[in-house]
Write a protein that holds these residues in place. Structure first.
Motif, short mmCIF file in Angstrom:
data_model
loop_
_atom_site.label_atom_id
_atom_site.label_comp_id
_atom_site.label_asym_id
_atom_site.label_seq_id
_atom_site.Cartn_x
_atom_site.Cartn_y
_atom_site.Cartn_z
N ARG B 169 1.00 -1.17 0.00
CA ARG B 169 -0.08 0.12 0.04
C ARG B 169 0.79 1.09 0.12
O ARG B 169 0.52 2.25 -0.59
N LEU B 170 2.09 1.26 0.64
CA LEU B 170 2.88 2.25 0.55
C LEU B 170 3.50 2.65 -1.00
O LEU B 170 3.30 3.76 -1.20
N GLN B 171 3.84 1.32 -1.56
CA GLN B 171 4.08 1.48 -3.15
C GLN B 171 2.97 1.96 -3.73
O GLN B 171 3.34 2.64 -4.66
N ALA B 172 1.92 1.59 -3.46
CA ALA B 172 0.60 2.04 -4.25
C ALA B 172 0.63 3.67 -4.36
O ALA B 172 0.04 4.18 -5.40
N LEU B 173 1.00 4.14 -3.39
CA LEU B 173 1.01 5.95 -3.04
C LEU B 173 1.88 6.36 -4.47
O LEU B 173 1.71 7.46 -4.62
#
Lengths: 377, 388
Positions: B169-173
């Motif tokens: 989810r951090l990477q999705a940002l």
């Protein structure tokens, strides 16, 4: 529009074995896996191979017939892909699964492939589920059923002046009479066109005889390339060309009395190379055309430029047995079988998908891999 | 011998739980139009279209490719529709690539989509069938016991799944197309989210998305003369494998079909040490625990050690030596039929250097992976900057 890349050499690939169930109105006692298992066994036993000899497995079917998602997953148990195998599935008639397998065989890394399809139409309400095949925003909400759409096409053909209701009856009479010699056919009888014209209309101008039966059936094929084909089969049915094309979906955007996608597919399959594309110029021994409704055969004959001498649908065609998702691959099987049994030297098989012949595949077959042994025009 | 094939254009939609602004046709055109633009081609340049999606019941349209023929510029051309369960997006790309590799075509448009908001995937997965136990819990209920078996086998601590959920989810940002942008995602937020199918928490599952993905695949001749501003991503290996859903002794945690598929694709690409030779991987991880499981199945870690790689941060975009799912992965966007193609497409974006904020530096080789069914259908490809 750019056509196929047109690589100079096409690797010779042939149908070397085929098996099918007897087509029936309702298979009450066996599910799809149980229908497929003996057919898969037969298609291997015919040529003394096992699944371990197959480089690839590809199937065609649709979830909407089974009424459940992932129906091909269950069907795959009829093969039993263990150890794991290269395998794929198209949500289309099995004829397109055969196309996918043929494409892979062209690369030369595998020499064999199993192709099958299953269609148990009887548990479904076909008029309802086939309406769900239409544009979901503008057509499906009106629930037009496939017979009504085919009737529009039949009327369009009549309006061109090229055919009459009597011609439709003649197609149906010939198909069902020929089916008397096909032990796997579902509807076979000897009736004259004049008798058939006394049928009531289902949807004018289509009378009962112009409609396909509702059928349960399965079919399987083994493809092999080059020497492997010659090793496995005395008279392989060589695929000398195969192509498929789609048309617009909106019926109002099409001339329903013609099949330009069939014509393009036939060009891509090399049907016109030897004979030219003048009307009636294509001379092959056999043509198996996937025309579920009688008028569609007339449209397809014209698109393919078939000579009057060509034996069309000697199996009885889709008017004698029409298991959905199977009937197209079955045309290739019937055409290939005529070559494998030595009764024909050249054949054309055709498969269709979608309302009113929207998508069409043409497969040219011959007794020689070098090309069709066609009589001159 | 097979002809060389490369990705010369990619396109995807903004994924969202409901794309009410577009029809199904509008959704696929959004992705396909972007792929064509990226490739510097027009609709008329395309030779054939290969489309894939998961079960038709997910939208309630039978064989929707028929209705999409005009929207995808396929009229007068060959059009194929692939369906191989959750792996379908990957399988579709592979079927399309074979149309080029076989010498059949030179420019193939491949598209995959799902518009889950048009129907109810949970319902569509749970249609009762004669003589079969109903799968009323959907995919999560199916995979939860398999995850539990992995935890027991490997001795992995409970928090590994949470680490993956936070990382992706951090990477999705950093991915503007991702469905989930949870700005304040944290370990505690995932840990405190509701337990759906023990041991899978709500934030350890993929979302339900509308979205589409598209790529243009080209022959060597076309790729080398492409006007695209980005270099081609050359296919060095592609493979598919299937095994039965169930039989006595089947290893559902570490499926043989996955092992075989990886071995095949690595052999084709000349990869003997995946962790060292592959720079970035986009792997189908719909539930967080599948990252450590697939790390082992794909040979990035020894059996039982996948979770240690995750725990060490090796799979993170920020500081990891083998970043997995820099796009945010399936955990951040899940238009089911397109999810596999997005993995294949994101691998191409990394190789072509067009992944923007989630780009890994100096990528030469990338892996795209998809799986489906009961962990029984696998599709993979390896792409590289270098011509094979």
């Amino acid at each position: 529009m750019s056509a196929a890349a047109g690589r100079a050499t096409v690797r010779p690939v042939a149908v070397v074995s085929a098996a099918q169930t007897k087509s029936v109105r309702r298979e009450d006692h066996r599910n799809e896996v149980e229908m497929l298992m003996p057919v898969v066994t037969d298609v291997f036993a015919n040529i003394g191979v096992t699944k371990a000899d197959m480089g690839f497995v590809c199937s065609g079917s649709t979830d909407y017939l089974v009424g459940a998602p992932f129906s091909f997953v269950m069907a795959l148990d009829a093969v039993g892909v263990w150890p794991p195998m290269r395998e794929s599935h198209v949500e289309m008639d099995g004829a397109w699964a055969l196309y996918e397998a043929w494409t892979l065989l062209q690369e030369g890394e595998i020499d064999t492939a199993l192709v099958y399809s299953f269609g148990r139409s009887s548990p479904s309400q076909l008029d309802r589920i086939l309406a769900l095949q239409l544009d979901p925003y503008y057509m499906a909400p009106m629930w037009p059923d496939p017979v009504a759409l085919a009737a529009l096409q039949a009327q369009a053909l009549i309006d061109t002046g090229k055919a009459t209701e009597k011609d439709f009856a003649a197609v149906a009479a010939r198909s069902r009479r020929d089916a008397l010699r096909n032990p796997n056919a579902q509807v076979a009888k000897d009736q004259s066109p004049d008798d058939l014209l006394r049928d009531d209309y289902v949807v004018a101008p289509l009378r009962r005889h112009a409609l396909p039966p509702i059928t349960d059936g399965v079919v399987a094929v083994v493809l092999a390339a080059e020497d492997r084909a010659r090793d496995l089969c005395e008279r392989p049915a060589w695929i000398t060309g195969i192509d498929h094309r789609i048309e617009a979906h909106a019926l109002g955007a099409r001339d329903l009395a013609q099949s330009p996608s069939t014509r393009l597919a036939a060009q891509g399959a090399g049907v016109f190379d030897a004979s030219g594309d003048a009307p009636g110029a294509v001379h092959v021994d056999v043509a198996e055309l996937h025309a579920p409704f009688a008028p569609q055969e007339l449209i397809l004959r014209e698109a393919l430029g078939l000579a009057d001498s060509v034996a069309v649908n000697p199996s009885g065609g889709a008017l004698a047995a029409n298991a959905l998702m199977v009937a197209g691959l079955l045309r290739i099987v019937e055409a290939a079988s005529r070559i494998m049994d030595g009764s024909a030297r050249s054949a054309i098989a055709h498969a269709t998908s979608g309302p009113c012949l929207q998508q069409n595949l043409v497969c040219a077959l011959a007794a020689e891999p070098s090309g069709p042994a066609r009589k001159g025009a | 011998m097979a002809e060389r094939c490369a990705v010369i254009g990619v396109g995807q939609t903004k994924h969202a739980s409901k794309r009410e602004d577009v029809s199904i046709a509008g959704l696929v055109r959004e992705a396909a139009g972007r792929a064509l633009e990226d490739a510097g081609l027009d609709w008329a340049d395309i030779d054939a279209v290969v489309i894939g999606k998961a079960p038709d019941m997910f939208e309630g349209v039978m064989m929707p490719e028929l209705y999409l023929a005009s929207a995808l510029g396929a009229v007068g051309k060959p059009m194929l529709r692939v369906h191989t369960a959750g792996s379908v997006g990957g399988s579709t790309a592979i079927v399309a690539a074979h149309l080029v590799a076989s010498g059949r075509h030179e420019r193939v448009l491949t598209v995959a989509f799902e518009k889950q908001s048009d129907s109810d995937a949970m319902w569509a997965l749970s249609v009762p069938q004669p003589f079969s136990a109903p799968l009323l819990a959907g995919a999560g209920g199916f995979f939860a016991p398999i995850i539990r078996a992995y935890m027991r086998r490997s001795g992995a601590p409970d928090h590994i799944g949470i680490l993956v959920a936070v990382k992706d989810r951090l990477q999705a940002l950093k991915n503007p197309y991702a469905h989930l942008h949870i700005e304040d995602i944290s370990f505690d937020m995932v840990k405190d989210s509701i337990m759906l199918w023990d041991p899978i928490r709500y934030l350890e599952t993929c979302p339900s998305s509308d979205g589409a993905a598209a790529m243009v695949l080209a022959s060597e001749r076309v790729a080398e003369s492409s006007t695209s501003s980005r270099p081609p991503a050359w296919i060095h290996g592609m493979a598919m494998r299937s095994e039965p859903t169930m039989f006595a002794g089947r290893d559902q945690v570490n499926p043989q079909a996955g092992l075989d598929c990886a071995a095949d694709v690595y052999h084709q690409a000349g990869i003997t040490e995946p962790r060292r030779q592959i720079d970035v991987a986009e792997v189908y991880v719909p539930f967080s625990w599948f990252e450590p499981m697939w790390l082992e199945n794909l040979g990035f870690a020894e059996k039982g050690d996948g979770w240690k790689l995750t725990e060490s941060g090796a799979t993170a975009l920020d500081g990891g030596d083998i970043p997995w799912n820099c796009s945010g992965g399936v955990l951040s966007s899940n238009p089911i039929g397109a999810s596999g193609m997005l993995r294949f497409l994101e691998a191409a974006m990394q190789v072509r250097g067009q992944a923007g904020e989630h780009q890994v530096e100096n990528v030469r080789t990338a892996l795209g992976h998809a799986y489906g069914g009961g962990s029984q259908f696998f599709a993979m490809w390896v792409l590289s900057t270098d011509k094979p």
